[in-house]
Write a protein that holds these residues in place. Structure first.
Motif, PDB file in Angstrom:
ATOM      1  N   THR A  96       0.806  -1.229   0.000  1.00 43.58           N
ATOM      2  CA  THR A  96       0.000   0.000   0.000  1.00 43.58           C
ATOM      3  C   THR A  96       0.840   1.280   0.000  1.00 43.58           C
ATOM      4  O   THR A  96       0.300   2.365  -0.215  1.00 43.58           O
ATOM      5  CB  THR A  96      -0.925   0.041   1.227  1.00 43.58           C
ATOM      6  OG1 THR A  96      -0.133   0.001   2.431  1.00 43.58           O
ATOM      7  CG2 THR A  96      -1.891  -1.136   1.224  1.00 43.58           C
ATOM      8  N   ALA A 125      -5.260  -4.399  -1.095  1.00 42.08           N
ATOM      9  CA  ALA A 125      -4.009  -5.137  -0.934  1.00 42.08           C
ATOM     10  C   ALA A 125      -4.265  -6.573  -0.487  1.00 42.08           C
ATOM     11  O   ALA A 125      -3.596  -7.507  -0.932  1.00 42.08           O
ATOM     12  CB  ALA A 125      -3.104  -4.422   0.073  1.00 42.08           C
ATOM     13  N   TYR A 128      -5.104  -8.548  -3.463  1.00 41.57           N
ATOM     14  CA  TYR A 128      -3.913  -8.894  -4.241  1.00 41.57           C
ATOM     15  C   TYR A 128      -3.126 -10.013  -3.574  1.00 41.57           C
ATOM     16  O   TYR A 128      -2.554 -10.873  -4.252  1.00 41.57           O
ATOM     17  CB  TYR A 128      -3.030  -7.665  -4.442  1.00 41.57           C
ATOM     18  CG  TYR A 128      -3.431  -6.835  -5.629  1.00 41.57           C
ATOM     19  CD1 TYR A 128      -3.282  -7.311  -6.937  1.00 41.57           C
ATOM     20  CD2 TYR A 128      -3.969  -5.567  -5.460  1.00 41.57           C
ATOM     21  CE1 TYR A 128      -3.668  -6.558  -8.025  1.00 41.57           C
ATOM     22  CE2 TYR A 128      -4.353  -4.792  -6.560  1.00 41.57           C
ATOM     23  CZ  TYR A 128      -4.199  -5.305  -7.829  1.00 41.57           C
ATOM     24  OH  TYR A 128      -4.580  -4.564  -8.908  1.00 41.57           O
ATOM     25  N   MET A 161      -0.602  -2.757  -7.667  1.00 42.55           N
ATOM     26  CA  MET A 161      -1.469  -1.995  -6.771  1.00 42.55           C
ATOM     27  C   MET A 161      -1.780  -0.608  -7.319  1.00 42.55           C
ATOM     28  O   MET A 161      -2.834  -0.036  -7.030  1.00 42.55           O
ATOM     29  CB  MET A 161      -0.804  -1.897  -5.386  1.00 42.55           C
ATOM     30  CG  MET A 161      -1.669  -1.290  -4.319  1.00 42.55           C
ATOM     31  SD  MET A 161      -3.064  -2.358  -3.883  1.00 42.55           S
ATOM     32  CE  MET A 161      -3.889  -1.307  -2.688  1.00 42.55           C
TER      33      MET A 161
END
Length: 228
Positions: A96, A125, A128, A161
Motif C-alpha cells: 500500500t 491489498a 492482491y 497496486m
C-alpha cells in the motif's frame, strides 16, 4: 494507435561512445505480453528503462499513450530483478505504500481522508495477496521472513497496486530456483489474463520467453555493435 510506439531509437554510453541500442522501431498494443529476449549487454534493460521514463534516448522517440514521458509515473509499474521491498515494512505496508504516498504525500497522512483511504487500500491489498497466492497471515510478515519466491510475489502485487496500464519486468524471475520460477511464470500468466495489463518482460531465457509471451522481440548484441 499502439500503446507503446518506439521510433528510430538510439542510445550510446561511455567514452568513446558505444551504441547500446540503434535503429529500434517497435509498436506494442494494449493487452500484449511482449518478451524481450537477448544476451547480457544487448540493451534489454536499457529499453525497459526508456519505456519507464527513467532514461532518455540520444535520438529517436518513445511514446506511451500517444505522448513522450520524461519520468516514471503510475501508468507504468516496474518489477526489478532484485525484490524492491522495504525491509522495515510489513507485506501489507509494502503493497500500500506507493498509492498512499502518491495520493496524499507526507502532510496528508495525518488527515481523516487518509485513514479512510488507507482502509480501502488495505482491503485492495488483501485481495492482491489472495491473487498472488499468499495467505492472510503473510500480511503482517516482514520481507526477511519470506522466501525469494514470496518476496517476488509481493513485488508484483506492489507494482499492480497502482493499477498500471503497463507492467515492466526486468529479469524478474532470474534469481529464483527452477521450481519457484515455473510457478511464478504460471502466476504471471494468470494475472495477465485476469487484468489485461500490457506486459513488457525482459529475459535472457529462451524457454521463459516462449512460455510467457504472446510475442517475442529478440535483441542481438552484434547488430547493435554494428549500428544496424
Amino acid at each position: 494507435m499502439p500503446l507503446i510506439h518506439i521510433e528510430d531509437l538510439f542510445v550510446a554510453y561511455g567514452t568513446p561512445s558505444r551504441a547500446v541500442l540503434a535503429g529500434i522501431d517497435l509498436e506494442i498494443r494494449e493487452g500484449e505480453f511482449v518478451c524481450v529476449l537477448g544476451q547480457t549487454g544487448c540493451g534489454k534493460s536499457t529499453l525497459l528503462r526508456l519505456v519507464l521514463g527513467s532514461e532518455q534516448p540520444l535520438r529517436g522517440r518513445i511514446q506511451v499513450e500517444g505522448r513522450e514521458h520524461h519520468q516514471p509515473d503510475r501508468s507504468r509499474g516496474y518489477v526489478p530483478q532484485k525484490y524492491s521491498l522495504f525491509p522495515d515494512k510489513t507485506v501489507l505496508d509494502n503493497i500500500t505504500f506507493g498509492p498512499e504516498v502518491s495520493e496524499f504525500g507526507l502532510p496528508g497522512r495525518f488527515t481523516p481522508a487518509f485513514y479512510r483511504r488507507r482502509k480501502q487500500l488495505r482491503a485492495e491489498a488483501a485481495e492482491y495477496l489472495w491473487r498472488i497466492g499468499l495467505r492472510e497471515s503473510d500480511a503482517k510478515k516482514y520481507p526477511d521472513q519470506l522466501s525469494g519466491g514470496m518476496q517476488q510475489r509481493v513485488a508484483i502485487a506492489q507494482a499492480l497496486m497502482t493499477k498500471p496500464r503497463i507492467l515492466l519486468m526486468d529479469e524478474a524471475f532470474s534469481a529464483l530456483d527452477p521450481g519457484t520460477r515455473r510457478g511464478m511464470q504460471q502466476l504471471l500468466r494468470e494475472l495477465w489474463k485476469a487484468t489485461g495489463t500490457t506486459i513488457l518482460f525482459v529475459t535472457h531465457n529462451t524457454d521463459e520467453a516462449l512460455r510467457l509471451g504472446t510475442r517475442v522481440i529478440v535483441l542481438a548484441k552484434e547488430s547493435v555493435d554494428q549500428g544496424s
